[in-house]
Scaffold this motif. Sequence first.
Motif, PDB file in Angstrom:
ATOM      1  N   MET A   1       0.835  -1.198   0.000  1.00  0.00           N
ATOM      2  CA  MET A   1       0.000   0.000   0.000  1.00  0.00           C
ATOM      3  C   MET A   1       0.874   1.254   0.000  1.00  0.00           C
ATOM      4  O   MET A   1       1.865   1.324   0.697  1.00  0.00           O
ATOM      5  CB  MET A   1      -0.881  -0.044   1.247  1.00  0.00           C
ATOM      6  CG  MET A   1      -1.928   1.021   1.279  1.00  0.00           C
ATOM      7  SD  MET A   1      -2.830   0.943   2.837  1.00  0.00           S
ATOM      8  CE  MET A   1      -2.095   2.283   3.705  1.00  0.00           C
ATOM      9  N   SER A   2       0.463   2.205  -0.807  1.00  0.00           N
ATOM     10  CA  SER A   2       1.230   3.441  -0.851  1.00  0.00           C
ATOM     11  C   SER A   2       0.988   4.245   0.432  1.00  0.00           C
ATOM     12  O   SER A   2      -0.038   4.129   1.072  1.00  0.00           O
ATOM     13  CB  SER A   2       0.787   4.224  -2.091  1.00  0.00           C
ATOM     14  OG  SER A   2       0.769   5.576  -1.834  1.00  0.00           O
ATOM     15  N   ASP A   3       1.948   5.062   0.829  1.00  0.00           N
ATOM     16  CA  ASP A   3       1.856   5.764   2.102  1.00  0.00           C
ATOM     17  C   ASP A   3       0.693   6.745   2.159  1.00  0.00           C
ATOM     18  O   ASP A   3       0.041   6.897   3.163  1.00  0.00           O
ATOM     19  CB  ASP A   3       3.164   6.541   2.360  1.00  0.00           C
ATOM     20  CG  ASP A   3       4.284   5.582   2.717  1.00  0.00           C
ATOM     21  OD1 ASP A   3       3.970   4.430   3.033  1.00  0.00           O
ATOM     22  OD2 ASP A   3       5.455   5.998   2.653  1.00  0.00           O
ATOM     23  N   THR A   4       0.476   7.436   1.044  1.00  0.00           N
ATOM     24  CA  THR A   4      -0.513   8.499   1.083  1.00  0.00           C
ATOM     25  C   THR A   4      -1.840   8.106   0.446  1.00  0.00           C
ATOM     26  O   THR A   4      -2.839   8.755   0.677  1.00  0.00           O
ATOM     27  CB  THR A   4       0.032   9.731   0.343  1.00  0.00           C
ATOM     28  OG1 THR A   4       0.519   9.294  -0.929  1.00  0.00           O
ATOM     29  CG2 THR A   4       1.147  10.388   1.112  1.00  0.00           C
ATOM     30  N   PHE A   5      -1.859   7.071  -0.352  1.00  0.00           N
ATOM     31  CA  PHE A   5      -3.075   6.701  -1.074  1.00  0.00           C
ATOM     32  C   PHE A   5      -3.840   5.625  -0.320  1.00  0.00           C
ATOM     33  O   PHE A   5      -3.248   4.674   0.176  1.00  0.00           O
ATOM     34  CB  PHE A   5      -2.729   6.174  -2.476  1.00  0.00           C
ATOM     35  CG  PHE A   5      -2.488   7.254  -3.470  1.00  0.00           C
ATOM     36  CD1 PHE A   5      -1.353   8.037  -3.382  1.00  0.00           C
ATOM     37  CD2 PHE A   5      -3.390   7.493  -4.494  1.00  0.00           C
ATOM     38  CE1 PHE A   5      -1.126   9.045  -4.289  1.00  0.00           C
ATOM     39  CE2 PHE A   5      -3.169   8.498  -5.414  1.00  0.00           C
ATOM     40  CZ  PHE A   5      -2.034   9.280  -5.312  1.00  0.00           C
ATOM     41  N   ASP A   6      -5.160   5.796  -0.278  1.00  0.00           N
ATOM     42  CA  ASP A   6      -5.975   4.780   0.346  1.00  0.00           C
ATOM     43  C   ASP A   6      -6.426   3.780  -0.715  1.00  0.00           C
ATOM     44  O   ASP A   6      -7.617   3.606  -0.965  1.00  0.00           O
ATOM     45  CB  ASP A   6      -7.167   5.434   1.048  1.00  0.00           C
ATOM     46  CG  ASP A   6      -7.386   4.821   2.425  1.00  0.00           C
ATOM     47  OD1 ASP A   6      -6.655   3.870   2.765  1.00  0.00           O
ATOM     48  OD2 ASP A   6      -8.284   5.286   3.145  1.00  0.00           O
ATOM     49  N   LEU A   7      -5.454   3.171  -1.352  1.00  0.00           N
ATOM     50  CA  LEU A   7      -5.720   2.196  -2.414  1.00  0.00           C
ATOM     51  C   LEU A   7      -4.788   1.008  -2.208  1.00  0.00           C
ATOM     52  O   LEU A   7      -3.682   1.180  -1.716  1.00  0.00           O
ATOM     53  CB  LEU A   7      -5.407   2.809  -3.793  1.00  0.00           C
ATOM     54  CG  LEU A   7      -6.245   3.977  -4.265  1.00  0.00           C
ATOM     55  CD1 LEU A   7      -5.669   4.526  -5.570  1.00  0.00           C
ATOM     56  CD2 LEU A   7      -7.690   3.546  -4.491  1.00  0.00           C
TER      57      LEU A   7
ATOM     58  N   LEU B 116      -2.679  13.591  -6.269  1.00  0.00           N
ATOM     59  CA  LEU B 116      -3.819  12.742  -6.610  1.00  0.00           C
ATOM     60  C   LEU B 116      -4.247  11.854  -5.442  1.00  0.00           C
ATOM     61  O   LEU B 116      -5.008  10.901  -5.614  1.00  0.00           O
ATOM     62  CB  LEU B 116      -3.495  11.879  -7.836  1.00  0.00           C
ATOM     63  CG  LEU B 116      -3.533  12.693  -9.131  1.00  0.00           C
ATOM     64  CD1 LEU B 116      -2.152  12.850  -9.687  1.00  0.00           C
ATOM     65  CD2 LEU B 116      -4.464  12.066 -10.123  1.00  0.00           C
ATOM     66  N   ALA B 117      -3.766  12.196  -4.246  1.00  0.00           N
ATOM     67  CA  ALA B 117      -4.012  11.330  -3.086  1.00  0.00           C
ATOM     68  C   ALA B 117      -5.479  11.266  -2.685  1.00  0.00           C
ATOM     69  O   ALA B 117      -5.868  10.410  -1.893  1.00  0.00           O
ATOM     70  CB  ALA B 117      -3.149  11.777  -1.899  1.00  0.00           C
ATOM     71  N   ALA B 118      -6.310  12.162  -3.242  1.00  0.00           N
ATOM     72  CA  ALA B 118      -7.747  12.110  -2.931  1.00  0.00           C
ATOM     73  C   ALA B 118      -8.430  10.936  -3.633  1.00  0.00           C
ATOM     74  O   ALA B 118      -9.595  10.645  -3.377  1.00  0.00           O
ATOM     75  CB  ALA B 118      -8.403  13.424  -3.345  1.00  0.00           C
ATOM     76  N   THR B 119      -7.708  10.267  -4.524  1.00  0.00           N
ATOM     77  CA  THR B 119      -8.281   9.130  -5.265  1.00  0.00           C
ATOM     78  C   THR B 119      -8.684   8.017  -4.300  1.00  0.00           C
ATOM     79  O   THR B 119      -7.948   7.696  -3.363  1.00  0.00           O
ATOM     80  CB  THR B 119      -7.237   8.563  -6.243  1.00  0.00           C
ATOM     81  OG1 THR B 119      -6.705   9.643  -7.004  1.00  0.00           O
ATOM     82  CG2 THR B 119      -7.857   7.543  -7.174  1.00  0.00           C
ATOM     83  N   THR B 120      -9.852   7.438  -4.543  1.00  0.00           N
ATOM     84  CA  THR B 120     -10.316   6.316  -3.715  1.00  0.00           C
ATOM     85  C   THR B 120     -10.711   5.162  -4.637  1.00  0.00           C
ATOM     86  O   THR B 120     -10.778   5.330  -5.855  1.00  0.00           O
ATOM     87  CB  THR B 120     -11.547   6.710  -2.897  1.00  0.00           C
ATOM     88  OG1 THR B 120     -12.598   7.051  -3.817  1.00  0.00           O
ATOM     89  CG2 THR B 120     -11.271   7.875  -1.964  1.00  0.00           C
TER      90      THR B 120
END
Lengths: 230, 450
Positions: A1-7, B116-120
């Motif tokens: 998982m990337s540190d900043t992305f909730d993916l 682009l960190a707001a991507t879900t």
Amino acid sequence: MSDTFDLPGGSMASRPVHFIWLLDCSGSMGVNGKIAELNFAIREAVPEMQSAARSNPGATLLVRAVSFASGASWHIDEPTPVDQFTWEDLHTYGGTDMGAAFRLAAGALQTPPMPQRALPPVLALVSDGQPTDDWRAGLRAVDDTPWGRRAVRVALAIGDDADKSMLKEFLANPELEPLQAKNPRQLAAAIRWMSTAVKAASTPKADGAGPVQAPPPVALDKGEGEDPIW
Amino acid sequence: MVNGMLAPGQTLVTEEGERVKVAEMFGSGGQGEVYRVHTRKGDRALKWYYPQLADARQRQILDGLIGCSWSDDRFLWPQTVVVDPDGRHPGFGYLMNVRPDRFHDLPALFRREPELAATTQRTLIMAALHTVEAYRALHGKGIAYRDINWGNIFFDPRTGDVLVCDNDNAVFEGEDAGVTGTMDFMAPELVRGDHGGRPGIQTDLHSLAVLLFLLLMNHHPLEGALALRIRCMDEKARKKLYGTDPVFLYDPGDARNRPVPEEQQTVVATWNALPPLLRDLFVQTFTDGLRHPARRVREGQWRDALSEVLDTICLCASCGRQNLTEPEGPAPRCWGCGNRVDLPPRLQLTTGTATSRSRPRSLRLGPQARMYVHHLAVEAERHDFTAVVAEVTEHPRQRGRFGITNRSADRWTARRADGSVHEVDPGRTVALSTGLQLEFGGGAEAVVRD
């Protein structure tokens, strides 16, 4: 998982593209400010290079430069991520020892220092004259490395005195011609275009319309007080 | 400042005779340079072709596209041809709208750049859905895009909206034109240069599937163990990987190209988090569809599957992460914390009447779940996520009590399991209970299931 992305997962896997400038710093490059124009053109092309690299998340562009005159040396010897790349001015210092430059590049194209996996490297050669050493032996050294053989090659002749048949031999593809720059604007356009050769190395167009085969974007001389003749 | 072909301040003229003034350069690409220009109607973007590419064929393609006069907000469509009235700059360009700042390029998303960190998970699925619908609209007009790749779709990480750019290579199906695409995205028959193979709608479907895989999986569908064996990824290697011996990472009948977990963790993680409904479509299009263009997954199939997956995204009760779930399937384990995801009750929806009755679809009723106009239509033209018709809300005074609020303009009828019937006017809410039936009008109805 990337540190900043909730993916799930992280960033896209990428391969390095090694880009090596081979730049003529012979005495003749000092005439009529050609070396200053080259420095200017490369510096101006950096954003273009960064933007070309940004457009491909599967590639990580690393840039270096060799200067050649009386002998050859690494002007920038550390493969530098293009986002951190800045240009230090070149200065002229003698002959046109292109063979020495090829040998330096050939050393860099061995594995190691090249990694096990990469995209084809890019060799970008710029010259305004006739080689003064055994350039053929140097070029053979490049061709003898697996990475050198597969390198995407671009070449630019500055002015009328450059050895175009030699540059064509460097390109090693009968369908390709070296670029030609006869004034500062053409030089800037050609350098800008060469800087984007990373695209051809990383995302080739199947119809051959990638930057290597396409002619460079011609910047028309607007004749704003610039000397059209060198 | 970068020197381009055109100078700031220069005046050009449109085909209609309107003068436009060149401002700064936005950037350059394989075919030309793009500038901001000032026009009487406001700023526009001008793409100016490199002289050697500004030929009669490109002009003919452009005239055809402009002739469609298509105003669809998902496309930066060519609006008018522009030339230099003084003839000092031979060739031509065209005007289009300026890309708004909220749209980011996909390479930045693939590199997981902070802006682009707001991507879900939700906005990614929405972007995939919008992309599919945009190309479906294009293909429905008989137009093939021919060069679908990560460089010509832009995306808003907050809304999932997409914008399709570089439409000037699109042509009417069957017309001949130059560009055959970016190799990583090209159908195998085009990579191989098969006799009779030409870029068109059927090859667009392959490129679209590659783009969707990249968007959702952040990895190329054909680059597994076989790609890692290649030291220099040159043209010859790519031809084999994408053309003469393409093998899908998860081909059930050919395990040669499985991802190598130690080196390709991203695709292993993203594939594990993908519901079978979407996995099956990728398997179909990248196995049968690689060899038989007619068996490629069509936009309608992608749209329906993505839409269903979007309606069944559930939040993990332990860590709050969004999880994609199989619409009618069991609860998955959360991709973030590994706990089993609790599935909220679902609304089973049917639309249409008599012979046009749709098969039921499910919508998970998590907090803030929404229904949109497309849920009430038998076959919606497009998904518009601003057209809300219903929403799960919490009772304003009784915490933990949820209902479904009527955000439409129509009165609904609600039937509770005890047989009582209630009218739900716009703005009113009906409490959620097992067996609650809702009639939305026009044949659209739903029932709440545990």
